[in-house]
Motif scaffolding. Structure first.
Motif, short mmCIF file in Angstrom:
data_model
loop_
_atom_site.label_atom_id
_atom_site.label_comp_id
_atom_site.label_asym_id
_atom_site.label_seq_id
_atom_site.Cartn_x
_atom_site.Cartn_y
_atom_site.Cartn_z
N ASN A 140 0.79 -1.32 -0.09
CA ASN A 140 -0.15 0.34 0.24
C ASN A 140 0.64 0.92 0.31
O ASN A 140 0.63 2.27 -0.46
CB ASN A 140 -1.20 0.13 1.37
CG ASN A 140 -2.06 -1.07 1.44
OD1 ASN A 140 -2.58 -1.17 2.29
ND2 ASN A 140 -1.93 -1.79 0.08
N VAL A 141 2.19 0.81 0.55
CA VAL A 141 2.58 2.15 0.62
C VAL A 141 3.53 2.54 -0.85
O VAL A 141 3.35 3.57 -0.95
CB VAL A 141 3.76 2.59 2.07
CG1 VAL A 141 5.07 2.89 1.91
CG2 VAL A 141 3.69 2.38 3.34
N ALA A 142 4.23 1.70 -1.53
CA ALA A 142 4.70 1.51 -2.58
C ALA A 142 4.07 2.14 -3.48
O ALA A 142 4.42 3.15 -4.23
CB ALA A 142 5.13 0.08 -2.88
N GLU A 143 2.41 2.49 -3.62
CA GLU A 143 1.49 1.98 -4.27
C GLU A 143 0.92 3.53 -3.81
O GLU A 143 0.02 3.84 -5.28
CB GLU A 143 0.53 1.00 -4.76
CG GLU A 143 0.81 0.12 -5.38
CD GLU A 143 2.18 -0.07 -6.57
OE1 GLU A 143 2.03 0.71 -7.33
OE2 GLU A 143 2.99 -0.84 -6.22
N ASN A 144 1.43 3.99 -2.82
CA ASN A 144 -0.12 4.45 -2.39
C ASN A 144 -1.35 4.05 -2.31
O ASN A 144 -2.32 5.29 -3.54
CB ASN A 144 0.06 6.30 -2.80
CG ASN A 144 -0.54 7.26 -2.34
OD1 ASN A 144 -1.41 7.63 -1.11
ND2 ASN A 144 -0.97 8.26 -3.10
N SER A 145 -1.99 3.44 -2.12
CA SER A 145 -3.22 2.74 -2.44
C SER A 145 -4.31 3.58 -2.52
O SER A 145 -4.21 4.21 -1.04
CB SER A 145 -3.01 0.99 -1.88
OG SER A 145 -2.24 0.38 -2.08
N GLY A 146 -5.33 3.89 -2.84
CA GLY A 146 -6.74 4.07 -2.19
C GLY A 146 -7.35 3.50 -1.56
O GLY A 146 -7.23 2.30 -0.80
N GLY A 147 -8.46 2.95 -2.41
CA GLY A 147 -9.81 2.07 -1.60
C GLY A 147 -11.20 2.77 -1.54
O GLY A 147 -10.78 4.26 -2.40
N ALA A 148 -12.28 1.95 -1.53
CA ALA A 148 -13.97 2.99 -1.42
C ALA A 148 -13.88 3.97 -0.96
O ALA A 148 -14.50 5.54 -1.19
CB ALA A 148 -15.10 1.85 -1.66
N HIS A 149 -13.30 4.29 0.03
CA HIS A 149 -13.95 4.63 1.04
C HIS A 149 -12.33 6.29 1.53
O HIS A 149 -12.66 7.17 1.96
CB HIS A 149 -13.68 3.99 2.69
CG HIS A 149 -14.57 3.98 2.74
ND1 HIS A 149 -15.33 2.46 2.61
CD2 HIS A 149 -16.35 3.91 3.05
CE1 HIS A 149 -16.43 2.12 3.38
NE2 HIS A 149 -16.82 3.08 3.23
N CYS A 150 -11.76 6.23 0.50
CA CYS A 150 -11.05 7.23 0.26
C CYS A 150 -11.06 8.48 -0.19
O CYS A 150 -10.49 9.38 -0.38
CB CYS A 150 -9.47 7.08 -1.05
SG CYS A 150 -8.63 5.09 -0.01
N LEU A 151 -12.26 8.57 -0.48
CA LEU A 151 -13.07 9.72 -1.14
C LEU A 151 -13.14 10.68 0.08
O LEU A 151 -12.50 11.79 -0.32
CB LEU A 151 -14.85 9.68 -1.75
CG LEU A 151 -15.42 11.20 -1.91
CD1 LEU A 151 -14.65 12.46 -3.17
CD2 LEU A 151 -16.98 10.64 -2.10
N LYS A 152 -13.24 10.78 1.26
CA LYS A 152 -13.84 11.10 2.20
C LYS A 152 -12.44 11.17 3.05
O LYS A 152 -12.13 12.42 3.79
CB LYS A 152 -14.62 11.02 3.16
CG LYS A 152 -15.21 11.50 4.37
CD LYS A 152 -16.18 11.02 5.24
CE LYS A 152 -16.62 12.16 6.41
NZ LYS A 152 -17.66 11.08 6.95
N TYR A 153 -11.75 10.38 2.62
CA TYR A 153 -10.75 10.01 3.99
C TYR A 153 -9.64 9.92 3.95
O TYR A 153 -7.99 10.06 4.55
CB TYR A 153 -10.96 8.40 4.95
CG TYR A 153 -12.13 8.90 5.44
CD1 TYR A 153 -11.99 9.58 7.04
CD2 TYR A 153 -13.10 7.72 5.60
CE1 TYR A 153 -13.33 9.65 7.64
CE2 TYR A 153 -14.49 7.85 6.24
CZ TYR A 153 -14.29 8.91 7.15
OH TYR A 153 -15.48 8.64 8.95
N GLY A 154 -9.24 10.08 2.24
CA GLY A 154 -7.67 9.79 1.46
C GLY A 154 -7.45 8.98 1.15
O GLY A 154 -7.57 7.69 1.77
N PHE A 155 -5.81 8.76 0.93
CA PHE A 155 -5.24 8.07 0.11
C PHE A 155 -4.38 7.25 1.37
O PHE A 155 -3.74 7.90 2.23
CB PHE A 155 -4.69 8.08 -1.26
CG PHE A 155 -5.68 7.71 -2.43
CD1 PHE A 155 -5.39 6.86 -3.22
CD2 PHE A 155 -6.39 8.95 -2.05
CE1 PHE A 155 -6.41 7.15 -4.10
CE2 PHE A 155 -7.69 9.27 -3.60
CZ PHE A 155 -6.83 7.81 -3.82
N THR A 156 -2.92 6.17 1.15
CA THR A 156 -2.46 6.01 1.83
C THR A 156 -1.39 6.89 2.91
O THR A 156 -1.49 7.52 4.22
CB THR A 156 -1.67 4.52 1.44
OG1 THR A 156 -2.36 3.63 1.19
CG2 THR A 156 0.08 4.05 2.53
N THR A 157 -0.98 7.89 1.57
CA THR A 157 -0.20 8.87 2.23
C THR A 157 -0.82 9.95 3.54
O THR A 157 -0.03 10.19 4.04
CB THR A 157 0.30 9.45 0.93
OG1 THR A 157 0.72 11.14 1.42
CG2 THR A 157 -0.77 11.09 0.48
#
Length: 483
Positions: free
Chosen positions: A144-161
């Motif tokens: 997840n760190v390598a790719e800065n992974s997201g997901g369904a709930h990243c609209l509100k909460y942001g990505f791995t970074t």
């Protein structure tokens, strides 16, 4: 080239069980989730802790060997594909949750910890880890760190970074550094942010400190069917325009729902042209007020069904239908390529229409399932390897990624560039942009041994050193001229 002496040194460091040399074992690491790109490595090593990772990297430096750090191998861009005559450093044994710091809402983890395990460990304390890739049951925090992974709930909460505070990193020479800090801040340039999303090209992450959030007081989920892709896309825009920021807004088309419903029985309407899965969370009063607005917007755009799960188990079933979509597509196609691009929300309907036209021109079907709230598309190009359709599918996939750039978006939202989209980077970045990126990489890894061949397009000339242009001696002598 790996020789007997090098194997002996790795074995002395890691034990015989920590070194794989047999062909069958090596082939287990020849690709990641993008199976169209394969390369058998020369050697695979399995360190058990950060000290052994650093020792393995130092041995690679001693012998001038390129290496690829690998987590669970669930990436979808060919980012973990091995290098010929190179070493794979597998982090699958570094799976300890080192600390759940409840008071400061932090977790300290080794890179092989599965994403979902973090929330499970934090749940008894009323906490959770927000970024949730669809593969969260099997993908690791290091990946997840390598790719800065997201997901369904990243609209509100942001990505791995947005959730990683600090990392312990082994650089290409085997030295160990700390990037970030207990609060995510450190003096000087944001090296923490630079490393996240660098796809393993700057070093190997061996420890991660992440931010934990408080479990929401209330959650409401809506599964809404629509008469057209355009109606669903317009609904997304109006939701955001109404100053409602859902935790998640996911869209699926009929082809994706057909596959997912066959696999999960989640209650999706397979003959509906499009559906949105919208989730609100937060304080109860806020969620209820936004829920009323949300359903009114859906109805205004002609929603043909509004299904509101009442129990947590029923809500999880809906999400299972969404998160199982990639794998489920295997039920309707023998082979497929998962693409990942981003467009502005206002151009969702346009890009989906263009993708459908491109699919028809190529004679291939494209299923769509994606993070509609932030315009992060995941078109799945369906094809048959046996029917000789691979090249056409790969071209269509590339054309879709570059279409996203043409429409004001980007090549990737979370899957990364890897091997898959490296040659498309000039569609998004100028030659000067790419040269600067190369120079930053060389500052961390002067010999380009960390995950070489990823992210950047092939150099202009075979064997040309990436980074700042180095004139040929004959050019400096005035004998030849650079065109």
């Amino acid at each position: 080239m790996v020789d007997a002496q090098m194997v002996r040194e790795f074995t002395d460091l890691l034990s015989a069980n920590g070194v794989i040399t047999d062909e069958v074992g090596l082939r287990s690491y020849e690709c990641d989730g993008l199976t169209g790109f394969r390369q058998v490595p020369a050697l695979v090593v399995l360190p058990r802790d950060a000290e052994e990772v650093a020792g393995a990297v130092r041995l690679c430096a001693k012998y001038g060997m390129p290496f690829v750090a690998r987590g669970a191998g669930t990436g979808l861009s060919g980012g973990a594909m091995p290098v010929a005559d190179g070493v794979v450093i597998s982090l699958q044994k570094l799976r300890r949750i080192l600390e759940i710091d409840v008071e400061n809402r932090r977790a300290v983890l080794e890179p092989g910890v599965y994403n979902l395990e973090i929330s499970k460990a934090a749940a008894p304390h009323g906490l959770y880890y927000a970024p949730d890739p669809s593969s969260q049951q099997v993908c690791t925090i290091g990946g997840n760190v390598a790719e800065n992974s997201g997901g369904a709930h990243c609209l509100k909460y942001g990505f791995t970074t947005n959730h990683v505070l600090e990392m312990e990193v082994v650089l290409a020479d085997g030295s160990v550094v700390t990037l970030g800090g207990p609060t995510g801040e450190q003096a000087g340039p944001d090296l923490r942010g630079l490393f996240i999303g660098s796809e393993g090209t700057l070093g190997v992450c061996t420890k991660v400190t992440v931010r934990l959030l408080q479990t929401p007081q209330s959650v409401r989920t809506v599964l809404a069917d629509f008469p057209s892709i355009e109606a669903a896309g317009d609904t997304v825009g109006d939701i955001v325009d109404a100053a409602i920021i859902p935790a998640a807004v996911e869209m699926m088309d009929s082809l994706a729902m057909e596959a997912s419903e066959a696999a999960t029985g989640a209650g999706l309407t397979v003959d509906s042209p499009a559906a949105l899965i919208i989730e609100l969370d937060g304080p109860s009063d806020e969620v209820e007020a936004e829920f009323e607005q949300l359903t009114a917007i859906c109805e205004r755009h002609g929603a043909t069904r509004l299904h509101v799960p009442q129990e947590a188990e029923e809500r999880q079933k809906v999400w299972k239908g969404r998160k199982a979509a990639f794998a489920a597509v295997g039920r309707i196609s023998p082979d497929y390529i998962v693409q990942d691009g981003v467009v502005p929300r206002t151009r969702l309907a346009e890009v989906l229409t263009r993708i459908a036209d491109m699919g028809r021109d190529a004679g291939l079907r494209v299923a769509n399932v994606f993070h509609a709230g932030d315009g992060n598309l995941h078109p799945l190009v369906l094809y048959s390897e046996a029917a000789g359709e691979h090249d056409a599918a790969e071209k269509l996939s590339t054309d879709i990624a570059e279409l996203c750039v043409e429409l004001g978006g980007s090549l990737s939202g979370e899957h990364g560039i890897g091997t898959d989209k490296a040659c498309s980077m000039p569609a998004m970045f100028s030659e000067d942009d790419l040269a600067v990126m190369h120079r930053v990489r060389l500052a961390f890894d002067p010999d380009s041994r960390c995950n070489p061949g990823k992210l950047f397009p092939t150099p202009r000339l075979c064997g040309e050193r990436p980074g700042k242009y180095q004139p040929h001696p004959l050019e400096e002598a005035g004998v030849i001229e650079r065109l």
